[in-house]
Write a protein that holds these residues in place. Sequence first.
Motif, PDB file in Angstrom:
ATOM      1  N   PRO A   1       1.265  -0.915  -0.095  1.00  0.00           N
ATOM      2  CA  PRO A   1       0.326   0.023   0.132  1.00  0.00           C
ATOM      3  C   PRO A   1       0.920   1.473  -0.377  1.00  0.00           C
ATOM      4  N   LEU A   2       2.378   1.576   0.945  1.00  0.00           N
ATOM      5  CA  LEU A   2       2.697   2.617   0.810  1.00  0.00           C
ATOM      6  C   LEU A   2       3.462   2.769  -0.292  1.00  0.00           C
ATOM      7  N   ALA A   3       3.017   1.404  -1.991  1.00  0.00           N
ATOM      8  CA  ALA A   3       3.937   1.290  -2.363  1.00  0.00           C
ATOM      9  C   ALA A   3       3.355   2.520  -3.879  1.00  0.00           C
ATOM     10  N   LEU A   4       2.231   1.886  -3.555  1.00  0.00           N
ATOM     11  CA  LEU A   4       1.002   1.959  -4.908  1.00  0.00           C
ATOM     12  C   LEU A   4       0.193   3.659  -4.201  1.00  0.00           C
ATOM     13  N   HIS A   5       0.968   3.992  -2.906  1.00  0.00           N
ATOM     14  CA  HIS A   5       0.178   5.309  -2.493  1.00  0.00           C
ATOM     15  C   HIS A   5       0.816   6.512  -2.076  1.00  0.00           C
ATOM     16  N   THR A   6       2.222   6.235  -2.098  1.00  0.00           N
ATOM     17  CA  THR A   6       3.265   7.315  -1.269  1.00  0.00           C
ATOM     18  C   THR A   6       4.115   7.696  -2.254  1.00  0.00           C
ATOM     19  N   ARG A   7       5.051   8.591  -1.366  1.00  0.00           N
ATOM     20  CA  ARG A   7       6.187   8.740  -2.576  1.00  0.00           C
ATOM     21  C   ARG A   7       7.137   8.397  -0.968  1.00  0.00           C
ATOM     22  N   LEU A   8       7.234   7.905  -0.741  1.00  0.00           N
ATOM     23  CA  LEU A   8       8.220   7.037   0.630  1.00  0.00           C
ATOM     24  C   LEU A   8       9.065   6.526  -0.713  1.00  0.00           C
ATOM     25  N   THR A   9      10.542   6.528  -0.196  1.00  0.00           N
ATOM     26  CA  THR A   9      11.544   5.913  -0.561  1.00  0.00           C
ATOM     27  C   THR A   9      11.108   4.618   0.030  1.00  0.00           C
ATOM     28  N   PRO A  10      12.455   4.015  -1.250  1.00  0.00           N
ATOM     29  CA  PRO A  10      12.509   2.210  -0.173  1.00  0.00           C
ATOM     30  C   PRO A  10      13.187   2.460   1.578  1.00  0.00           C
ATOM     31  N   ALA A  11      13.447   2.609   0.939  1.00  0.00           N
ATOM     32  CA  ALA A  11      14.111   2.894   3.267  1.00  0.00           C
ATOM     33  C   ALA A  11      13.272   3.736   4.371  1.00  0.00           C
ATOM     34  N   GLU A  12      12.678   4.563   3.435  1.00  0.00           N
ATOM     35  CA  GLU A  12      10.814   5.043   4.340  1.00  0.00           C
ATOM     36  C   GLU A  12      10.535   3.778   4.072  1.00  0.00           C
ATOM     37  N   ARG A  13      10.115   3.013   3.534  1.00  0.00           N
ATOM     38  CA  ARG A  13       8.797   2.404   3.422  1.00  0.00           C
ATOM     39  C   ARG A  13       8.914   1.386   4.066  1.00  0.00           C
ATOM     40  N   LEU A  14      10.338   0.433   4.029  1.00  0.00           N
ATOM     41  CA  LEU A  14      11.027  -0.188   4.899  1.00  0.00           C
ATOM     42  C   LEU A  14      10.785   0.026   6.275  1.00  0.00           C
ATOM     43  N   ALA A  15      11.692   1.571   6.757  1.00  0.00           N
ATOM     44  CA  ALA A  15      11.348   2.002   8.296  1.00  0.00           C
ATOM     45  C   ALA A  15      10.004   1.359   8.111  1.00  0.00           C
ATOM     46  N   LYS A  16       8.713   2.258   7.355  1.00  0.00           N
ATOM     47  CA  LYS A  16       7.336   1.602   8.419  1.00  0.00           C
ATOM     48  C   LYS A  16       6.340   0.187   8.396  1.00  0.00           C
ATOM     49  N   VAL A  17       7.477   0.137   7.631  1.00  0.00           N
ATOM     50  CA  VAL A  17       6.765  -1.828   7.336  1.00  0.00           C
ATOM     51  C   VAL A  17       7.214  -2.177   8.848  1.00  0.00           C
ATOM     52  N   ARG A  18       8.822  -2.419   9.198  1.00  0.00           N
ATOM     53  CA  ARG A  18       8.896  -2.596  10.526  1.00  0.00           C
ATOM     54  C   ARG A  18       8.283  -2.544  11.239  1.00  0.00           C
ATOM     55  N   ASP A  19       8.244  -0.719  11.242  1.00  0.00           N
ATOM     56  CA  ASP A  19       7.781  -0.729  12.954  1.00  0.00           C
ATOM     57  C   ASP A  19       6.391  -0.868  12.859  1.00  0.00           C
ATOM     58  N   MET A  20       5.056  -0.846  11.728  1.00  0.00           N
ATOM     59  CA  MET A  20       4.400  -1.940  12.080  1.00  0.00           C
ATOM     60  C   MET A  20       4.378  -3.531  12.373  1.00  0.00           C
ATOM     61  N   ALA A  21       5.271  -4.198  11.298  1.00  0.00           N
ATOM     62  CA  ALA A  21       5.170  -5.504  12.525  1.00  0.00           C
ATOM     63  C   ALA A  21       5.160  -5.207  13.160  1.00  0.00           C
ATOM     64  N   ALA A  22       6.295  -4.796  14.187  1.00  0.00           N
ATOM     65  CA  ALA A  22       6.920  -4.790  15.824  1.00  0.00           C
ATOM     66  C   ALA A  22       5.477  -4.106  15.955  1.00  0.00           C
ATOM     67  N   ARG A  23       4.951  -3.101  15.559  1.00  0.00           N
ATOM     68  CA  ARG A  23       3.033  -3.137  16.314  1.00  0.00           C
ATOM     69  C   ARG A  23       2.449  -3.862  16.256  1.00  0.00           C
ATOM     70  N   VAL A  24       2.649  -5.104  15.615  1.00  0.00           N
ATOM     71  CA  VAL A  24       0.752  -5.805  15.322  1.00  0.00           C
ATOM     72  C   VAL A  24       1.537  -7.690  16.249  1.00  0.00           C
ATOM     73  N   ARG A  25       3.249  -7.624  16.774  1.00  0.00           N
ATOM     74  CA  ARG A  25       3.850  -8.000  17.798  1.00  0.00           C
ATOM     75  C   ARG A  25       3.602  -9.371  16.298  1.00  0.00           C
ATOM     76  N   LEU A  26       4.177  -8.897  15.246  1.00  0.00           N
ATOM     77  CA  LEU A  26       5.553  -9.993  13.951  1.00  0.00           C
ATOM     78  C   LEU A  26       6.707  -9.850  14.323  1.00  0.00           C
ATOM     79  N   ASP A  27       7.376 -10.701  14.397  1.00  0.00           N
ATOM     80  CA  ASP A  27       8.527 -10.870  14.343  1.00  0.00           C
ATOM     81  C   ASP A  27       9.496 -10.482  12.845  1.00  0.00           C
ATOM     82  N   GLN A  28      10.339  -9.153  13.270  1.00  0.00           N
ATOM     83  CA  GLN A  28      11.120  -9.148  12.096  1.00  0.00           C
ATOM     84  C   GLN A  28      11.637 -10.308  11.692  1.00  0.00           C
ATOM     85  N   ASN A  29      12.296 -11.504  12.206  1.00  0.00           N
ATOM     86  CA  ASN A  29      12.346 -12.920  10.776  1.00  0.00           C
ATOM     87  C   ASN A  29      10.940 -12.993  10.175  1.00  0.00           C
ATOM     88  N   LEU A  30      10.312 -12.749  10.441  1.00  0.00           N
ATOM     89  CA  LEU A  30       9.560 -13.131   9.490  1.00  0.00           C
ATOM     90  C   LEU A  30       9.131 -12.659   8.484  1.00  0.00           C
TER      91      LEU A  30
END
Length: 322
Positions: free
Chosen positions: A112-141
């Motif tokens: 959704p970030l790639a489709l609807h925002t102008r974030l850089t790949p690094a910024e998207r990755l940071a947001k993905v990792r943050d949201m994964a942590a917030r829903v208690r999803l291990d980073q290694n997954l």
Amino acid sequence: MTHALVLENIVKHFPGPGGSKVHALNDVSLSIDLGQTVALVGESGSGKSTLGRVALRLDRPTSGRIRVEDRDITRLAIRQLRPMRPDMQMVFQDPWATLNPRMAVERIIGEPLALHTRLTPAERLAKVRDMAARVRLDQNLLARYPAQLSGGQLQRVALARALVTGPRLVILDEPTSSLDLSVRAEILELLHQLRSETRAAFLFITHDLGTVRLIADRIVVLYLGMVVESGPAAEVFESPAHPYTQALFSAQLSTNPDEKLRRHLLTGEIPSPVNLPQGCYFAGRCPLAIDACRGARPPLESFGNRQVACIRVKDGQNRLPE
């Protein structure tokens, strides 16, 4: 207060056998304010999931009106809806059916970030990792694929994907049904936190009345595609007014093993959505039904903070026998 979602007189028909119509939704109206959680409850087949899909224009209503933050989206084309998608998201009941099996989890959440925002790949990755942590999803997954995850993990991926854009309106269709109790509590706490931070509105579709007690500000009860009762959650739980709501809530198990259960067992068949009765749809199963109940469909009338579609409320004869 601004309404995040307003549904007005929504009707939805599907094609049935032999050219007939399946009446999935029958004149449904409801609203959700920003910062509010409304729980939509009812038996399987009552139209809950259909209403969620129609509200986001994933399905087009047969008639009625849909407004999202005062914008009428009822007849908008797909291309006109696309810019609005980051602000209106849905978590579906079956995550396996809605996650691309050929994408790694990191890409699924970040799509959704790639489709609807102008974030850089690094910024998207940071947001993905943050949201994964917030829903208690291990980073290694994040490097794994859906087939390598459990049902609970898949549901958390679906939650992360829906929430990563910071939507204003989120419709959640049984979002915690595949989670164990400890993770369920964490996800509910996350939703509460996100609502506080963003003032997002949630339409929470569920069978789990225990969850409804914890998260809902208001409750809307559906029966055969019709709203039979709505009102503040605390009031509806304390004293359900419609006979159907009373029967539905009586099936809930208490956390106190010594508490005496007061079940209201219903008899009779649920009417076919292809051939609905003329009067109250619940009359054939309701022990309180009188002739007038079968003559015309009762309107949804206001009683204090509550709206109830039952003519027996006025005469005080709406309580099922203990």
